[in-house]
Scaffold this active site. Structure first.
Site, PDB file in Angstrom:
ATOM      1  N   ASN A  51      -2.185 -10.666   8.671  1.00  0.00           N
ATOM      2  CA  ASN A  51      -3.108  -9.569   8.922  1.00  0.00           C
ATOM      3  C   ASN A  51      -4.466  -9.874   8.300  1.00  0.00           C
ATOM      4  O   ASN A  51      -4.563 -10.181   7.115  1.00  0.00           O
ATOM      5  CB  ASN A  51      -2.552  -8.267   8.328  1.00  0.00           C
ATOM      6  CG  ASN A  51      -3.335  -7.048   8.779  1.00  0.00           C
ATOM      7  OD1 ASN A  51      -3.448  -6.775   9.965  1.00  0.00           O
ATOM      8  ND2 ASN A  51      -3.881  -6.312   7.817  1.00  0.00           N
ATOM      9  N   GLU A  52      -5.504  -9.803   9.098  1.00  0.00           N
ATOM     10  CA  GLU A  52      -6.886 -10.003   8.666  1.00  0.00           C
ATOM     11  C   GLU A  52      -7.084 -11.300   7.880  1.00  0.00           C
ATOM     12  O   GLU A  52      -7.595 -11.288   6.746  1.00  0.00           O
ATOM     13  CB  GLU A  52      -7.368  -8.809   7.839  1.00  0.00           C
ATOM     14  CG  GLU A  52      -7.469  -7.523   8.616  1.00  0.00           C
ATOM     15  CD  GLU A  52      -8.043  -6.371   7.788  1.00  0.00           C
ATOM     16  OE1 GLU A  52      -8.249  -6.554   6.565  1.00  0.00           O
ATOM     17  OE2 GLU A  52      -8.276  -5.299   8.349  1.00  0.00           O
ATOM     18  N   GLU A  64      -5.527  -1.432  13.661  1.00  0.00           N
ATOM     19  CA  GLU A  64      -6.139  -0.557  12.663  1.00  0.00           C
ATOM     20  C   GLU A  64      -7.426   0.011  13.223  1.00  0.00           C
ATOM     21  O   GLU A  64      -8.267  -0.721  13.744  1.00  0.00           O
ATOM     22  CB  GLU A  64      -6.457  -1.294  11.357  1.00  0.00           C
ATOM     23  CG  GLU A  64      -5.255  -1.680  10.528  1.00  0.00           C
ATOM     24  CD  GLU A  64      -5.657  -2.280   9.185  1.00  0.00           C
ATOM     25  OE1 GLU A  64      -6.778  -1.968   8.694  1.00  0.00           O
ATOM     26  OE2 GLU A  64      -4.872  -3.066   8.629  1.00  0.00           O
ATOM     27  N   GLN A  84       0.794  -1.222   0.000  1.00  0.00           N
ATOM     28  CA  GLN A  84       0.000   0.000   0.000  1.00  0.00           C
ATOM     29  C   GLN A  84       0.827   1.273   0.000  1.00  0.00           C
ATOM     30  O   GLN A  84       0.319   2.337  -0.359  1.00  0.00           O
ATOM     31  CB  GLN A  84      -0.964  -0.019   1.186  1.00  0.00           C
ATOM     32  CG  GLN A  84      -1.993  -1.135   1.076  1.00  0.00           C
ATOM     33  CD  GLN A  84      -2.943  -1.197   2.240  1.00  0.00           C
ATOM     34  OE1 GLN A  84      -2.734  -1.949   3.176  1.00  0.00           O
ATOM     35  NE2 GLN A  84      -4.004  -0.417   2.204  1.00  0.00           N
ATOM     36  N   TRP A 121      -5.122   3.848  11.538  1.00  0.00           N
ATOM     37  CA  TRP A 121      -4.959   3.552  10.115  1.00  0.00           C
ATOM     38  C   TRP A 121      -5.443   4.793   9.375  1.00  0.00           C
ATOM     39  O   TRP A 121      -6.575   5.198   9.521  1.00  0.00           O
ATOM     40  CB  TRP A 121      -5.780   2.331   9.693  1.00  0.00           C
ATOM     41  CG  TRP A 121      -5.524   1.987   8.252  1.00  0.00           C
ATOM     42  CD1 TRP A 121      -6.241   2.389   7.159  1.00  0.00           C
ATOM     43  CD2 TRP A 121      -4.437   1.205   7.758  1.00  0.00           C
ATOM     44  NE1 TRP A 121      -5.679   1.901   6.011  1.00  0.00           N
ATOM     45  CE2 TRP A 121      -4.569   1.168   6.351  1.00  0.00           C
ATOM     46  CE3 TRP A 121      -3.362   0.540   8.352  1.00  0.00           C
ATOM     47  CZ2 TRP A 121      -3.665   0.488   5.538  1.00  0.00           C
ATOM     48  CZ3 TRP A 121      -2.480  -0.142   7.548  1.00  0.00           C
ATOM     49  CH2 TRP A 121      -2.629  -0.163   6.156  1.00  0.00           C
ATOM     50  N   TYR A 128     -13.363  -0.950  12.751  1.00  0.00           N
ATOM     51  CA  TYR A 128     -13.806   0.340  12.245  1.00  0.00           C
ATOM     52  C   TYR A 128     -15.251   0.671  12.602  1.00  0.00           C
ATOM     53  O   TYR A 128     -15.594   1.836  12.754  1.00  0.00           O
ATOM     54  CB  TYR A 128     -13.666   0.378  10.709  1.00  0.00           C
ATOM     55  CG  TYR A 128     -12.238   0.327  10.229  1.00  0.00           C
ATOM     56  CD1 TYR A 128     -11.537   1.499   9.938  1.00  0.00           C
ATOM     57  CD2 TYR A 128     -11.579  -0.883  10.075  1.00  0.00           C
ATOM     58  CE1 TYR A 128     -10.222   1.460   9.501  1.00  0.00           C
ATOM     59  CE2 TYR A 128     -10.258  -0.937   9.645  1.00  0.00           C
ATOM     60  CZ  TYR A 128      -9.581   0.238   9.359  1.00  0.00           C
ATOM     61  OH  TYR A 128      -8.276   0.186   8.939  1.00  0.00           O
TER      62      TYR A 128
END
Length: 511
Positions: free
Chosen positions: A192-193, A402, A48, A445, A337
């Site tokens: 991650n995730e 995040e 990213q 994040w 989130y």
């Protein structure tokens, strides 16, 4: 018509999230209200931000292949934020803010270009230089070994995560990282995730490596099996994670004195109605999203409801594997989130062919009523997730890796909604700590406006705007960067802003 994929639900949720901000009760707080050993940071991931996709021996990952085939709206990470060349400047920006830690991922195909075999001297040099630069500014490195970017060479060779061979290759890769960087890196997360990765990559097919099958995935599914491969990929991820943890504990941990864990994505699921059916559906949703990975790590087995509903399509751990997987973590990373309402959809169990979403027998989003969908971006959602982990999984050590506010990518540095989001969620975190949560760190994040998995450069989460049109890709700190800096340097925050409403529903019991 097929049911919506998990990633489609996530796109809808993030789109709605961009326009909704909630706050707590407006209480005042400061950095001094948190434990002195609590860590505040920010994060990015390799594909990213790094760019330099074809430089110094790096070979393509499945994320490169995905974007070059038109994924993420045709945008790519070929250049991204050019962090590969500008890491010193970026670390200085971190120091200016006062970041205590920085989380980043390592590009497997930059470090080991063929996925297995010789290590790239240039890749090794870059990560050593980045780590040393962070430490020279007093910033603690937190490293993720894998973030959606499997070397394409391994995908081509044997299918990547759907084959058990990946366990050995991942363990060898982890060994290189521990050996080369572990004298300076104390915090490792393996994958991650993995819940998002398994569903997007192997059920819906709308993220790398784009494997799926009709009628569950994308219309142009050409390879894969949405009914079995998400479970298979997740199983191998857990085995690879446990193998890396065992290696670290046996070979490195005593000397390097570090910690290792896994990082999951977590919604706060809320029953759509007060009905018993929706309450049970909410627990199923938690089992399928969170329990999928945490039940094996804490209890040694998949959740009972997953085994019942998926049947022979979900692999079983042998007694030896269960013993290795159980307890294979020093901490759990959490990416959070928002909240999402959940309704019962038990009728899915009558379907002859099912995927993960059908197996869960829930409706996280009713696609026929998108206009009435309610997804709350409010700070109690983070409190709720931390409460759930405390009550169901024995209060494990947590790092929130995040948490951030999505906005359109533009040159305005006045990102007030993001400031309000951070202000509220950090207060919610403080409330959770005061209620006994063993959370040990919080990372926003993201540090820079980065390439985003779902829509490339159309949206952003960054504390810093990156001018993609500027040949130098100049960075500009936003209002959120200044706010975070003030907080980290001891300023009392918490505005109690008028006109921003927090709606707290009745939560389902976690028992």
């Amino acid at each position: 018509m097929s049911s919506p994929s998990f990633l489609q639900l996530l796109v809808v949720s993030l789109a709605i999230a961009g326009g909704i901000v909630g706050v707590c009760n407006g209480g005042k707080y400061s950095r001094d209200d948190f434990p002195t050993n609590f860590i505040f940071g920010s994060g990015t991931s390799a594909y990213q931000v790094e760019g330099a996709a074809m430089e110094d021996g790096r070979t393509p990952s499945i994320w490169d292949t995905f974007t070059h085939a038109g994924g993420a709206g045709g945008a790519t990470g070929d250049i991204a934020c050019d962090h590969y060349h500008k890491y010193k400047e970026d670390v200085q920006l971190m120091a200016n803010i006062g970041l205590e830690a920085y989380r980043f991922s390592i590009s497997w195909s930059r470090l080991i270009p063929n996925g297995r075999g010789p290590v790239s001297p240039k890749g090794l040099q870059f990560y050593n230089s980045l780590i040393n630069e962070l430490l020279s500014h007093g910033i603690q490195p937190h490293v993720a070994l894998f973030n959606f970017d499997l070397p394409q060479a391994l995908e081509d060779k044997y299918g990547g995560w759907i084959r058990r061979k990946i366990v050995k290759d991942f363990t060898v890769y982890a060994d290189v990282c521990f050996r080369e960087f572990g004298d300076r890196v104390q915090y490792w997360s393996t994958v991650n995730e993995p819940n998002v990765y398994a569903l997007g990559g192997y059920d819906a097919g709308d993220t790398p490596p784009q494997r799926c099958s009709p009628p569950f995935g994308k219309v142009n599914c050409t390879r894969g099996n949405s009914s079995t491969e998400p479970y298979l990929a997740a199983h191998h991820i857990l085995l690879a994670h446990a193998s890396a943890v065992r290696l670290y504990r046996e070979k490195y941990q005593e000397k390097q004195r570090g910690f290792i864990g896994l990082c999951i994505y977590a919604f706060l699921y809320i029953p759509l109605t007060d009905s018993k059916e929706d309450a049970l559906a909410t627990q199923r949703a938690n089992d399928f999203l969170i329990g999928w990975f945490l039940d094996p790590l804490v209890f040694g087995e998949y959740p009972r409801i997953m085994k019942e509903n998926a049947g022979s399509r979900i692999p079983r751990f042998t007694k030896a594997e269960s013993k290795i997987v159980k307890g294979a973590f020093d901490f759990i990373g959490v990416n959070h989130y928002m909240a999402m309402h959940v309704g019962d959809n038990s009728s899915n169990m009558a379907l002859e062919h099912r995927d993960y979403l059908a197996d869960s027998a829930t409706t996280p989003v009713d696609t026929k009523r998108l206009m009435s969908l309610e997804v709350f971006i409010t700070p109690w959602t983070l409190e709720g997730v931390l409460k759930y982990l405390k009550e169901v999984y024995g209060n494990p050590p947590i790092f929130i890796y995040e948490n951030g506010q999505r906005m359109l990518h533009n040159s305005s540095l006045e990102d007030t909604p993001r400031v309000k989001y951070m202000e509220a969620y950090i207060e919610g975190l403080l409330n959770a700590l005061r209620s006994g949560s063993d959370t040990r760190g919080y990372f926003t994040w993201s540090f820079l406006d980065a390439f985003e998995l779902l829509d490339g450069y159309k949206s952003s989460y960054g504390l810093h705007y990156v001018d993609m049109e500027d040949p130098e890709m100049k960075r500009y700190p936003k209002l959120s960067a200044h706010w975070y800096s003030d907080f980290l340097k001891g300023k009392t925050v918490g505005s109690g802003s008028k006109g921003l409403v927090s709606v707290t529903p009745k939560l389902v019991s976690f028992q």
